[in-house]
Write an enzyme that holds these catalytic residues in place. Structure first.
Site, PDB file in Angstrom:
ATOM      1  N   SER A   1      -1.212  -4.469  -2.996  1.00 42.21           N
ATOM      2  CA  SER A   1      -2.838  -4.800  -2.706  1.00 42.21           C
ATOM      3  C   SER A   1      -2.911  -6.088  -3.991  1.00 42.21           C
ATOM      4  O   SER A   1      -3.538  -6.909  -3.380  1.00 42.21           O
ATOM      5  CB  SER A   1      -3.591  -3.425  -2.990  1.00 42.21           C
TER       6      SER A   1
ATOM      7  N   ASP B   1     -11.726  -5.665   2.865  1.00 41.70           N
ATOM      8  CA  ASP B   1     -11.561  -4.480   1.761  1.00 41.70           C
ATOM      9  C   ASP B   1     -12.849  -3.408   1.374  1.00 41.70           C
ATOM     10  O   ASP B   1     -13.309  -2.850   2.461  1.00 41.70           O
ATOM     11  CB  ASP B   1     -11.080  -5.185   1.117  1.00 41.70           C
TER      12      ASP B   1
ATOM     13  N   HIS C   1     -11.459  -1.558  -5.528  1.00 39.96           N
ATOM     14  CA  HIS C   1     -10.327  -2.679  -5.190  1.00 39.96           C
ATOM     15  C   HIS C   1     -10.857  -3.957  -4.484  1.00 39.96           C
ATOM     16  O   HIS C   1      -9.721  -5.138  -4.831  1.00 39.96           O
ATOM     17  CB  HIS C   1      -9.572  -1.775  -4.055  1.00 39.96           C
TER      18      HIS C   1
END
Ligand SMILES: *[C@@H]1O[C@H](CO)[C@@H](O)[C@H](O)[C@H]1NC(C)=O
Ligand SMILES: *[C@@H]1O[C@H](CO)[C@@H](O)[C@H](O)[C@H]1NC(C)=O
Ligand SMILES: *[C@@H]1O[C@H](CO)[C@@H](O)[C@H](O)[C@H]1NC(C)=O
Ligand SMILES: *[C@@H]1O[C@H](CO)[C@@H](O)[C@H](O)[C@H]1NC(C)=O
Length: 764
Positions: free
Chosen positions: A548, A152, A215
């Site tokens: 996600s 990520d 994220h």
């Protein structure tokens, strides 16, 4: 003479500058060269530097045969894949890439494309709460040496979610590293965050494992974050935040920058993660389009990771609700759709006529809500030629003078959620509006985190009431009331509006997505550097939405199952989670989508994951390497390439391969892309008993009218000597059956367990 000479040069030196410069094909670009499996014998000496150097030398030699010597500086390797699979990446022209792809050692050559994170990007994001996780009762199964690799945007190691208190020493098999970077020290790793790597990109904006986007931190803490009590987003979603496997270890592989994620770096991350010793790989990344399996970095990497015993979990994408939008569809990938939690965030729009309408919103109240003039974007267009754009509030289509000090109403019709964020920011920054009301084309909207800015999304019914009100009066006004948190919201879960839907573009004979997990308003760790709200302190937690967010829920669940069922393979874990998935919501009714229709398997896969039940599935479907290789034969790859991918020189493709046969690989769901009416089709499956050795199962079928489904045999008795049993399912559509996709399920019952296999059949 001179013209002739030039021509001659062009022909004999096709890569020379004279010809090359003129054509865009001849500008070198970053390509990935995929060469199949590593030689099994060399796996033993993975760490052997001499071996690695020899492989790199061979790749350089290969490059030197096709790159002209005048450009020898390009004979260099950017990424070198050597642990789980072979290959490299380099700067090549299109012609050179083409030449290389014909080389006998090469399986595929494809450009290094940028993939996207699967969150819905707005200014900030949405996210939910760990309340659901705490109900799993995971405390009882604390085991701590399962390692989850997160590919990520990196990690924020100081987050309390990565505190290693009470966690034992790092598993001795761990071979990974904690790379230092400009703002990252070895001491940032601990017994929870045991590894951190990053992969420099061409722009050199990637120089540390640290997450600056949020994220990666969010995803990692959702999969395996330590419990943090009293976590909230400025008071919203307050509770204990924790990951699905709170005692598992995290290894972070930073393959994305804020712009996106490069395929070549993803391959390097997977190659390293496998060699480092992770058990589960979580990838919340994808692209909006499907590439062939051998040209898709995630599919290639996941195949080899699976071969090395690693479970690979990926997000399905946020391109729903249209069909054929699901990504990451290879059968060796565990593909995750997103669902809502039983918590919602609402805000009421109070119109000047006294009417209150509910919408979805997550913004923080700073001052008293005031009454403001209300204007429809269309009426704020500078002229009629941009009226349509203005009704959707596209940047540049609104006259700022007509907006200042007002609440603007925008009506969207088709944009996928992931594209919407960009529309909002200019509105506020340039036009000084006091609030935005966004009308979605359907019901079931997903709120966005917008700091202190009143931004509310409403469904089309409330939307038309607002528009009618605006039309009905000369001076329309409205107030947007602060966000309120609704707990025990019903129905939940439902399929998230944005979640990508099946069938898969590449083949309809594997049912995708596989499973569904929470992905709306998920609260998890955030990079506190990111100012989520003007005038407020920084927050260590925030809410985001997207597949996600659902992906790491399944990664955590897979780690959890693996920690209890040590000897299960990846496909057994996947099967256990799929066949035990929940199909009912908190009203005890069948799962629905956001427009209140029954959710079909192309939306929800096998259903909402239920990790505790997955520990005792009774029976599992083992999808073996043989199945995957046959899948590749049926799909159309050559036996030669498949042998190289499998590192098996003796593998033979079945004599008659065609795409229809894909339905027969031993998958925990069934999909038939084509069934003629009045003709039957028989599908094979084999179940493995992982429950008590003496048990008897009976098959029950649920199928729509006119689709006749028979299971043969419909009773299986397992004994000590019988662990595996084959069965067949015949499908027959008579004249009463509906054309198009028919959905149903086959469930094997014993006294205590049920093993549910969903199917989709496309009838002529
Ligand atoms: C939780 O945090 C808030 C501040 O965010 C604080 O006011 C409150 O006292 C805390 N509650 C507990 C039980 O620690
Ligand atoms: C209408 O307004 C848009 C946006 O301001 C502008 O680009 C366009 O030139 C205008 N067209 C006419 C015909 O005035
Ligand atoms: C929900 O399901 C129905 C029936 O399959 C379908 O027509 C509709 O488009 C779906 N809605 C969403 C938002 O996915
Ligand atoms: C299928 O069989 C039924 C009954 O035998 C017949 O009425 C129908 O026309 C057939 N349909 C097709 C498409 O063959």
């Amino acid at each position: 003479m001179s013209i002739l000479l030039l021509l001659f040069l062009c022909l004999s030196l096709p890569y020379a500058l004279i010809c090359g410069l003129s054509s865009p094909n001849q500008i070198p670009k970053h390509y990935v060269i995929y060469m199949g499996a590593t030689n099994p014998s060399s796996n033993e000496i993975n760490g052997d530097i001499a071996q690695a150097a020899a492989a790199e030398l061979a790749h350089l030699q290969l490059l030197s045969t096709i790159i002209p010597s005048q450009e020898s500086e390009r004979i260099s390797i950017i990424h070198n894949y050597k642990h789980a699979f072979r290959g490299f990446s380099a700067m090549l022209t299109e012609d050179e890439a083409h030449l290389l792809s014909d080389h006998s050692d090469v399986i595929s050559v494809f450009p290094d494309t940028m993939l996207q994170l699967h969150t819905t990007r707005s200014w900030d994001f949405i996210e939910g709460k760990a309340g659901r996780l705490s109900r799993w009762g995971l405390e009882k199964h604390v085991t701590s040496d399962i390692i989850i690799g997160i590919l990520d945007t990196g990690i924020w190691p100081e987050s309390p979610s990565f505190n290693d208190e009470g966690i034992g020493p790092i598993p001795s098999r761990w071979k990974g590293v904690c790379l230092e970077g400009s703002d990252f020290k070895k001491s940032n790793c601990n017994r929870k965050l045991i590894g951190a790597r990053y992969y420099a990109n061409e722009e050199k904006t990637l120089d540390s494992p640290r997450d600056s986007e949020g994220h990666g931190t969010h995803v990692a803490s959702t999969a395996a974050g330590a419990p943090v009590t009293n976590a909230s987003y400025f008071g919203l979603a307050r509770g204990t935040a924790r990951g699905g496997a709170p005692s598992a270890r995290i290894a972070s592989y930073k393959v994305c920058s804020s712009e996106g994620c490069y395929g070549a770096a993803i391959l390097q991350g997977i190659d390293d993660a496998v060699n480092d010793g992770v058990d589960v790989i979580s990838i919340s990344i994808g692209s909006g389009t499907s590439s062939e399996f051998f040209e898709d970095p995630i599919a290639i990497g996941a195949f080899h990771a699976d071969q090395n015993g690693v479970v690979v979990v990926c997000s399905a994408g946020n391109y729903g609700p249209e069909p054929f939008t699901v990504g990451n569809t290879a059968p060796w990938i565990f593909t995750v759709a997103a669902s809502s939690l039983d918590r919602d965030f609402q805000s009421t729009v109070l119109l000047g006529n006294g009417r209150g309408l509910k919408g979805s919103a997550i913004f923080l109240k700073l001052s008293r809500s005031a009454i403001h003039p209300l204007v429809f974007g269309k009426d704020a267009a500078p002229n009629s030629s941009v009226a349509l754009e203005a009704s959707k509030c596209y940047p540049g289509s609104l006259d700022p003078k007509k907006l200042a000090g007002k609440i603007v109403v925008c009506a969207d019709d088709e944009e996928p959620l992931s594209l919407r964020g960009w529309k909002r920011q200019p509105l506020v920054e340039e036009a000084k509006v006091k609030g935005v009301i966004f009308i979605e084309k359907e019901e079931g909207v997903v709120p966005s985190v917008t700091g202190i800015f009143p931004y509310v999304e409403v469904g089309k019914i409330a939307g038309s009431q607002i528009l009618n009100y605006i039309k009905s009066t000369k001076k329309p006004t409205a107030t947007i009331l602060p966000t309120v948190e609704i707990s025990r919201h019903k129905p939940a879960p439902i399929v998230a509006y944005f979640s990508s839907r099946g069938p898969g573009e590449l083949t309809e004979n594997i049912l995708k997505p596989d499973i569904m997990a929470p992905g709306v308003n998920i609260l998890a760790a955030m990079v506190p550097k990111i100012k989520e709200a003007v005038g407020k302190k920084l927050s260590k937690f925030s809410m985001r939405s997207g597949t996600s967010m659902s992906c790491p829920h399944v990664s955590g669940a897979a780690a959890f199952v693996k920690s209890v069922r040590r000897r299960w393979t990846s496909s057994m874990i996947k099967s256990a989670l799929m066949t035990t998935a929940k199909t009912y919501d908190n009203r005890r009714k069948v799962l629905t989508n956001s427009s209140s229709h029954i959710a079909n398997p192309h939306e929800a896969g096998s259903g909402e994951m239920n990790p505790i039940k997955a520990l005792n599935p009774g029976l599992v479907f083992e999808t073996t390497t043989q199945d995957y290789l046959q899948f590749l034969c049926y799909y159309g790859y050559s036996q030669k390439d498949i042998r190289s991918v499998a590192s098996n020189t003796k593998f033979k493709c079945p004599e008659h391969s065609n795409k229809e046969l894909i339905s027969n690989i031993n998958y925990p769901s069934i999909s038939i892309s084509k069934l003629r009416r009045n003709q039957s089709k028989v599908i094979q499956r084999t179940v493995t008993n992982v429950g008590p050795s003496n048990s008897a199962y009976i098959a029950k079928v649920q199928s729509p009218k006119g689709l006749v489904v028979k299971v043969i045999p419909d009773k299986i008795v397992f004994t000590k000597g019988l662990k595996r049993a084959p069965f067949e399912v015949s499908f027959f559509g008579n004249k009463e059956a509906a054309s198009g996709y028919n959905y149903g399920s086959i469930t094997w019952f014993d006294d205590r367990r049920s093993v549910r296999v969903v199917f989709t059949v496309n009838l002529d």
